[in-house]
Write a protein that holds these residues in place. Structure first.
Motif, PDB file in Angstrom:
ATOM      1  N   MET A 181      31.621  37.115  11.268  1.00 21.61           N
ATOM      2  CA  MET A 181      32.861  37.506  10.586  1.00 21.61           C
ATOM      3  C   MET A 181      33.225  36.439   9.550  1.00 21.61           C
ATOM      4  SD  MET A 181      35.517  39.655  10.383  1.00 21.61           S
ATOM      5  CE  MET A 181      35.585  40.603  11.906  1.00 21.61           C
ATOM      6  N   PHE A 182      33.511  36.879   8.336  1.00 14.45           N
ATOM      7  CA  PHE A 182      33.886  35.966   7.262  1.00 14.45           C
ATOM      8  C   PHE A 182      35.369  36.119   6.960  1.00 14.45           C
ATOM      9  CE2 PHE A 182      29.474  37.280   6.625  1.00 14.45           C
ATOM     10  CZ  PHE A 182      28.844  36.051   6.653  1.00 14.45           C
ATOM     11  N   LYS A 183      36.002  35.011   6.580  1.00 12.50           N
ATOM     12  CA  LYS A 183      37.416  35.054   6.224  1.00 12.50           C
ATOM     13  C   LYS A 183      37.627  35.926   4.988  1.00 12.50           C
ATOM     14  CE  LYS A 183      41.218  32.042   4.789  1.00 12.50           C
ATOM     15  NZ  LYS A 183      41.599  30.639   4.456  1.00 12.50           N
ATOM     16  N   ASP A 184      36.827  35.697   3.955  1.00 14.17           N
ATOM     17  CA  ASP A 184      36.911  36.460   2.718  1.00 14.17           C
ATOM     18  C   ASP A 184      35.624  36.249   1.943  1.00 14.17           C
ATOM     19  OD1 ASP A 184      37.142  33.869   1.708  1.00 14.17           O
ATOM     20  OD2 ASP A 184      39.277  34.044   1.276  1.00 14.17           O
ATOM     21  N   ARG A 185      35.562  36.793   0.730  1.00  8.78           N
ATOM     22  CA  ARG A 185      34.338  36.687  -0.064  1.00  8.78           C
ATOM     23  C   ARG A 185      34.061  35.259  -0.509  1.00  8.78           C
ATOM     24  NH1 ARG A 185      36.715  41.571  -1.811  1.00  8.78           N
ATOM     25  NH2 ARG A 185      35.377  43.424  -1.536  1.00  8.78           N
ATOM     26  N   VAL A 186      35.113  34.479  -0.713  1.00  5.03           N
ATOM     27  CA  VAL A 186      34.920  33.086  -1.115  1.00  5.03           C
ATOM     28  C   VAL A 186      34.202  32.319  -0.013  1.00  5.03           C
ATOM     29  CG1 VAL A 186      36.091  30.922  -1.689  1.00  5.03           C
ATOM     30  CG2 VAL A 186      36.878  33.073  -2.706  1.00  5.03           C
ATOM     31  N   GLU A 187      34.682  32.444   1.221  1.00  4.97           N
ATOM     32  CA  GLU A 187      34.024  31.761   2.329  1.00  4.97           C
ATOM     33  C   GLU A 187      32.589  32.255   2.500  1.00  4.97           C
ATOM     34  OE1 GLU A 187      35.532  30.708   6.652  1.00  4.97           O
ATOM     35  OE2 GLU A 187      34.594  32.696   6.637  1.00  4.97           O
ATOM     36  N   ALA A 188      32.384  33.565   2.376  1.00  7.83           N
ATOM     37  CA  ALA A 188      31.036  34.117   2.501  1.00  7.83           C
ATOM     38  C   ALA A 188      30.117  33.527   1.434  1.00  7.83           C
ATOM     39  CB  ALA A 188      31.078  35.639   2.389  1.00  7.83           C
ATOM     40  N   GLY A 189      30.619  33.403   0.214  1.00 16.85           N
ATOM     41  CA  GLY A 189      29.826  32.826  -0.862  1.00 16.85           C
ATOM     42  C   GLY A 189      29.494  31.369  -0.617  1.00 16.85           C
ATOM     43  N   GLN A 190      30.451  30.619  -0.073  1.00 15.36           N
ATOM     44  CA  GLN A 190      30.216  29.201   0.202  1.00 15.36           C
ATOM     45  C   GLN A 190      29.142  29.030   1.278  1.00 15.36           C
ATOM     46  OE1 GLN A 190      34.234  28.077   1.143  1.00 15.36           O
ATOM     47  NE2 GLN A 190      34.780  27.683  -0.991  1.00 15.36           N
ATOM     48  N   LYS A 191      29.206  29.851   2.320  1.00 16.59           N
ATOM     49  CA  LYS A 191      28.204  29.757   3.389  1.00 16.59           C
ATOM     50  C   LYS A 191      26.825  30.196   2.900  1.00 16.59           C
ATOM     51  CE  LYS A 191      31.322  30.166   7.332  1.00 16.59           C
ATOM     52  NZ  LYS A 191      31.688  30.934   8.540  1.00 16.59           N
ATOM     53  N   LEU A 192      26.819  31.221   2.050  1.00 21.33           N
ATOM     54  CA  LEU A 192      25.553  31.692   1.490  1.00 21.33           C
ATOM     55  C   LEU A 192      24.970  30.630   0.556  1.00 21.33           C
ATOM     56  CD1 LEU A 192      23.893  34.250   1.862  1.00 21.33           C
ATOM     57  CD2 LEU A 192      25.194  35.294  -0.008  1.00 21.33           C
ATOM     58  N   ALA A 193      25.832  29.965  -0.200  1.00 17.56           N
ATOM     59  CA  ALA A 193      25.377  28.902  -1.103  1.00 17.56           C
ATOM     60  C   ALA A 193      24.726  27.768  -0.319  1.00 17.56           C
ATOM     61  CB  ALA A 193      26.553  28.379  -1.925  1.00 17.56           C
ATOM     62  N   LEU A 229      22.688  36.778 -10.366  1.00 17.32           N
ATOM     63  CA  LEU A 229      23.151  38.092 -10.814  1.00 17.32           C
ATOM     64  C   LEU A 229      23.920  38.726  -9.666  1.00 17.32           C
ATOM     65  CD1 LEU A 229      20.231  39.799 -12.816  1.00 17.32           C
ATOM     66  CD2 LEU A 229      22.197  38.523 -13.681  1.00 17.32           C
ATOM     67  N   ALA A 230      25.176  39.033  -9.905  1.00 11.72           N
ATOM     68  CA  ALA A 230      26.034  39.613  -8.876  1.00 11.72           C
ATOM     69  C   ALA A 230      26.308  41.078  -9.178  1.00 11.72           C
ATOM     70  CB  ALA A 230      27.350  38.844  -8.798  1.00 11.72           C
ATOM     71  N   LEU A 231      26.397  41.879  -8.115  1.00  5.07           N
ATOM     72  CA  LEU A 231      26.776  43.280  -8.275  1.00  5.07           C
ATOM     73  C   LEU A 231      28.296  43.364  -8.271  1.00  5.07           C
ATOM     74  CD1 LEU A 231      23.770  43.541  -7.323  1.00  5.07           C
ATOM     75  CD2 LEU A 231      24.444  45.689  -6.260  1.00  5.07           C
ATOM     76  N   PRO A 232      28.890  43.819  -9.382  1.00  2.00           N
ATOM     77  CA  PRO A 232      30.344  43.928  -9.411  1.00  2.00           C
ATOM     78  C   PRO A 232      30.799  45.204  -8.689  1.00  2.00           C
ATOM     79  CG  PRO A 232      29.416  44.566 -11.541  1.00  2.00           C
ATOM     80  CD  PRO A 232      28.281  44.125 -10.676  1.00  2.00           C
ATOM     81  N   ARG A 233      31.994  45.162  -8.094  1.00  2.00           N
ATOM     82  CA  ARG A 233      32.862  44.026  -8.343  1.00  2.00           C
ATOM     83  C   ARG A 233      32.827  43.009  -7.189  1.00  2.00           C
ATOM     84  NH1 ARG A 233      37.531  47.894 -10.816  1.00  2.00           N
ATOM     85  NH2 ARG A 233      37.252  48.872  -8.795  1.00  2.00           N
ATOM     86  N   GLY A 234      32.632  43.475  -5.975  1.00  3.67           N
ATOM     87  CA  GLY A 234      32.755  42.605  -4.814  1.00  3.67           C
ATOM     88  C   GLY A 234      31.746  41.487  -4.723  1.00  3.67           C
ATOM     89  N   GLY A 235      30.591  41.645  -5.374  1.00  2.00           N
ATOM     90  CA  GLY A 235      29.586  40.591  -5.316  1.00  2.00           C
ATOM     91  C   GLY A 235      29.898  39.393  -6.198  1.00  2.00           C
ATOM     92  N   VAL A 236      30.842  39.545  -7.137  1.00  2.00           N
ATOM     93  CA  VAL A 236      31.085  38.475  -8.105  1.00  2.00           C
ATOM     94  C   VAL A 236      31.759  37.253  -7.473  1.00  2.00           C
ATOM     95  CG1 VAL A 236      32.224  37.882 -10.289  1.00  2.00           C
ATOM     96  CG2 VAL A 236      31.039  40.072 -10.046  1.00  2.00           C
ATOM     97  N   PRO A 237      32.800  37.398  -6.634  1.00  2.41           N
ATOM     98  CA  PRO A 237      33.349  36.192  -5.979  1.00  2.41           C
ATOM     99  C   PRO A 237      32.318  35.475  -5.110  1.00  2.41           C
ATOM    100  CG  PRO A 237      34.856  38.052  -5.740  1.00  2.41           C
ATOM    101  CD  PRO A 237      33.580  38.599  -6.293  1.00  2.41           C
ATOM    102  N   VAL A 238      31.425  36.219  -4.478  1.00  3.29           N
ATOM    103  CA  VAL A 238      30.349  35.622  -3.681  1.00  3.29           C
ATOM    104  C   VAL A 238      29.375  34.892  -4.606  1.00  3.29           C
ATOM    105  CG1 VAL A 238      28.506  36.071  -2.017  1.00  3.29           C
ATOM    106  CG2 VAL A 238      30.579  37.477  -1.971  1.00  3.29           C
ATOM    107  N   GLY A 239      28.962  35.565  -5.662  1.00  3.48           N
ATOM    108  CA  GLY A 239      28.019  34.979  -6.604  1.00  3.48           C
ATOM    109  C   GLY A 239      28.562  33.763  -7.326  1.00  3.48           C
ATOM    110  N   TYR A 240      29.873  33.751  -7.578  1.00  7.60           N
ATOM    111  CA  TYR A 240      30.479  32.598  -8.263  1.00  7.60           C
ATOM    112  C   TYR A 240      30.314  31.324  -7.440  1.00  7.60           C
ATOM    113  CZ  TYR A 240      33.960  29.454 -10.207  1.00  7.60           C
ATOM    114  OH  TYR A 240      34.595  28.355 -10.738  1.00  7.60           O
TER     115      TYR A 240
END
Length: 215
Positions: free
Chosen positions: A1-13, A28-39
């Motif tokens: 379980m992830f708090k939000d897309r930012v946390e998910a992106g940080q863990k993935l990074a 390359l991020a799939l918009p729209r939800g993939g962009v905060p993760v990709g950032y």
């Protein structure tokens, strides 16, 4: 379980950084939800961030169920879930209508996010890290992978926080590496694995793309 897309992106990074370093990477991020993760990934890996725009083709009476996907490119590519189309009895008239509708939305997003520029012209020889906030059926990801592969990248890495077990073998076949943090069983929906899963807005996508360019 992830708090939000930012946390998910940080863990993935963090997971991707442990695999690296990557030669000449681009996220390359799939918009729209993939962009905060990709950032978060692009920031951590010090890689450029862009979007690849894919539109899910929803089934009659259940638009969340993918019967295929439309991905940008020259020409645009349609990837169909032939089994689902046959099982649901989807006719050509419906398919033509849903493709036309999603093509209009794809073009709108292209104009808002990038103007006339397309990232697919500049992928040869690069390590493409393809990111979304999760995979459900995998058809949007498959469409993106097909378009990217045609551009002769050196390597394609699929990176998502969460996905069902049954789509991972196909992702491994189409990409060179696959990074998935959580493979829940049973899998209900991507959003079920986030505490906060608000819809990402166009404005947020545009803001994050601009911030990535400034970094």
């Amino acid at each position: 379980m992830f708090k939000d897309r930012v946390e998910a992106g940080q863990k993935l990074a963090e997971a991707l950084e442990a695999l690296g370093p990557f030669e000449n990477p681009i996220v390359l991020a799939l918009p729209r939800g993939g962009v905060p993760v990709g950032y978060e990934i692009a920031r951590r890996l010090k890689a450029p961030l862009d979007v690849i725009i894919v539109r899910k083709l929803g089934a009659p009476f259940n638009e969340e169920f993918a019967i295929g996907a439309l991905v940008e490119g020259e020409p645009e590519r349609v990837v169909l879930n032939e089994e689902a189309i046959w099982r649901l009895g989807v006719g050509k008239e419906y398919l033509d209508a849903v493709v036309a509708r999603e093509r209009d939305e794809l073009h709108r997003r292209q104009q808002r996010y990038r103007g006339t520029r397309t990232p697919l012209e500049h992928l040869a020889g690069k390590t493409v890290i393809l990111v979304d906030d999760g995979i459900a059926t995998g058809y949007t990801m498959k469409a993106a992978l097909a378009a990217i592969r045609e551009q002769n990248p050196a390597k394609i890495v699929v990176a998502v926080p969460v996905a069902p077990a049954d789509v991972i073998p196909e992702m491994r076949r189409l990409a060179d590496e696959v990074v998935v943090l959580e493979v829940p069983e049973p899998f209900w929906a991507v959003g079920a694995h986030y505490e906060r899963f608000d819809q990402t807005s166009d404005e947020e996508v545009i803001d994050l793309l601009a911030k990535a360019k400034e970094a």
